[in-house]
Design an enzyme around this catalytic site. Structure first.
Site, PDB file in Angstrom:
ATOM      1  N   LYS A   9      13.864 -12.829 -42.523  1.00 13.69           N
ATOM      2  CA  LYS A   9      15.110 -13.862 -41.580  1.00 13.69           C
ATOM      3  C   LYS A   9      15.410 -14.655 -41.747  1.00 13.69           C
ATOM      4  O   LYS A   9      15.402 -15.124 -43.164  1.00 13.69           O
ATOM      5  CB  LYS A   9      13.824 -13.526 -40.742  1.00 13.69           C
ATOM      6  CG  LYS A   9      12.744 -12.460 -39.657  1.00 13.69           C
ATOM      7  CD  LYS A   9      12.410 -12.348 -38.790  1.00 13.69           C
ATOM      8  CE  LYS A   9      11.539 -11.477 -38.245  1.00 13.69           C
ATOM      9  NZ  LYS A   9      10.907 -11.232 -36.850  1.00 13.69           N
ATOM     10  N   TYR A  49      14.797  -3.129 -33.655  1.00 11.65           N
ATOM     11  CA  TYR A  49      14.552  -3.155 -32.439  1.00 11.65           C
ATOM     12  C   TYR A  49      14.025  -2.725 -31.265  1.00 11.65           C
ATOM     13  O   TYR A  49      13.515  -2.904 -30.422  1.00 11.65           O
ATOM     14  CB  TYR A  49      14.244  -4.938 -32.140  1.00 11.65           C
ATOM     15  CG  TYR A  49      14.250  -5.861 -33.399  1.00 11.65           C
ATOM     16  CD1 TYR A  49      12.548  -5.902 -33.016  1.00 11.65           C
ATOM     17  CD2 TYR A  49      15.223  -6.850 -34.048  1.00 11.65           C
ATOM     18  CE1 TYR A  49      11.857  -7.126 -34.911  1.00 11.65           C
ATOM     19  CE2 TYR A  49      14.079  -7.769 -34.909  1.00 11.65           C
ATOM     20  CZ  TYR A  49      12.665  -7.315 -35.106  1.00 11.65           C
ATOM     21  OH  TYR A  49      12.863  -8.641 -35.986  1.00 11.65           O
ATOM     22  N   ASN A 112       9.411 -16.450 -36.934  1.00 14.86           N
ATOM     23  CA  ASN A 112       8.605 -16.643 -37.702  1.00 14.86           C
ATOM     24  C   ASN A 112       8.434 -15.409 -38.988  1.00 14.86           C
ATOM     25  O   ASN A 112       7.709 -15.053 -39.666  1.00 14.86           O
ATOM     26  CB  ASN A 112       6.897 -15.677 -37.071  1.00 14.86           C
ATOM     27  CG  ASN A 112       8.107 -13.899 -36.784  1.00 14.86           C
ATOM     28  OD1 ASN A 112       8.868 -13.951 -36.870  1.00 14.86           O
ATOM     29  ND2 ASN A 112       7.664 -13.169 -36.235  1.00 14.86           N
ATOM     30  N   HIS A 115       9.704  -9.562 -41.284  1.00 13.14           N
ATOM     31  CA  HIS A 115       9.552  -9.123 -41.114  1.00 13.14           C
ATOM     32  C   HIS A 115       8.819  -7.682 -41.463  1.00 13.14           C
ATOM     33  O   HIS A 115       9.424  -7.495 -42.769  1.00 13.14           O
ATOM     34  CB  HIS A 115      10.610  -7.933 -40.279  1.00 13.14           C
ATOM     35  CG  HIS A 115      10.622  -6.249 -39.626  1.00 13.14           C
ATOM     36  ND1 HIS A 115       9.676  -5.916 -38.413  1.00 13.14           N
ATOM     37  CD2 HIS A 115      10.879  -5.240 -40.744  1.00 13.14           C
ATOM     38  CE1 HIS A 115       9.756  -4.953 -38.916  1.00 13.14           C
ATOM     39  NE2 HIS A 115      10.226  -4.314 -39.774  1.00 13.14           N
ATOM     40  N   GLU A 126      12.129   2.720 -40.776  1.00  9.88           N
ATOM     41  CA  GLU A 126      13.172   1.407 -41.307  1.00  9.88           C
ATOM     42  C   GLU A 126      13.741   1.422 -42.564  1.00  9.88           C
ATOM     43  O   GLU A 126      14.901   1.209 -42.417  1.00  9.88           O
ATOM     44  CB  GLU A 126      12.697   0.942 -40.574  1.00  9.88           C
ATOM     45  CG  GLU A 126      11.774   0.389 -40.026  1.00  9.88           C
ATOM     46  CD  GLU A 126      10.916  -0.379 -39.360  1.00  9.88           C
ATOM     47  OE1 GLU A 126      10.202  -1.210 -37.934  1.00  9.88           O
ATOM     48  OE2 GLU A 126      10.332  -1.742 -39.737  1.00  9.88           O
TER      49      GLU A 126
END
Ligand code: IDP
Ligand code: MG
Length: 149
Positions: A9, A49, A112, A115, A126
């Site tokens: 990320k 998402y 965080n 993913h 995905e």
């Protein structure tokens, strides 16, 4: 062979943790079959998402994931989904175990770092959302027989 989808990320990219994070999946034994450095579009972020569309943090999540470049990775391996999730650690980094990526580098849920797909079905979906078939490499690693029994 099971597939899982990883995003390094924007916070991890900005903090110079790309190599450190890739290293952890490699040392786990997962085989890289696709990797790209991209700046995710808002449309792709909303699609990825979509399951969280009604959650109060959805807009913040979309703006976070599109705020800077990311590295997207397709991995293959036996139990790839569960193994990658264990290597990533709990969603809330302050609860993630030491030795996991989030536990070693994170504090807050909205930063965080990485993913990982949460089911075998989502791993397939995905990977297909982010990679065309000709961007995925089917190959045998010389070490495969020493990692996959
Ligand atoms: P996961 O990434 O561990 O699978 P999910 O519950 O699927 O966690 O949530 C997706 C992402 O949405 C999280 O990784 C995090 O970036 C963000 N997120 C989840 N819950 C919150 C929240 O309460 N506040 C802010 N961001 C959140
Ligand atoms: Mg999730």
């Amino acid at each position: 062979m099971e597939r899982t989808f990883i995003i390094i990320k924007p916070d991890a990219v900005q903090r110079g943790l790309v190599g450190e994070i890739i290293k952890r999946f490699e040392q786990r034994g997962l085989r890289i079959i696709g990797m790209k450095f991209i700046h995710m579009s808002e449309a792709l972020a909303k699609k990825h998402y979509a399951v969280h569309a009604e959650r109060p943090f959805f807009n913040a999540l979309v703006s976070y994931i599109t705020s800077a470049p990311v590295v997207v990775i397709a991995l293959e391996g036996t139990n790839a989904v569960a193994a990658a999730r264990a290597t990533i650690g709990a969603t809330k980094p302050h609860e993630a175990g030491a030795g996991t990526i989030r536990g070693d580098f994170g504090l807050e849920i909205g930063r965080n770092l990485v993913h990982g797909s949460d089911s075998v079905e989502n791993g397939v979906l995905e990977v297909a959302n982010f990679f065309s078939e000709d961007e995925l490499v089917s190959w045998n690693r010389n070490t495969d027989p020493w990692i996959f029994e």
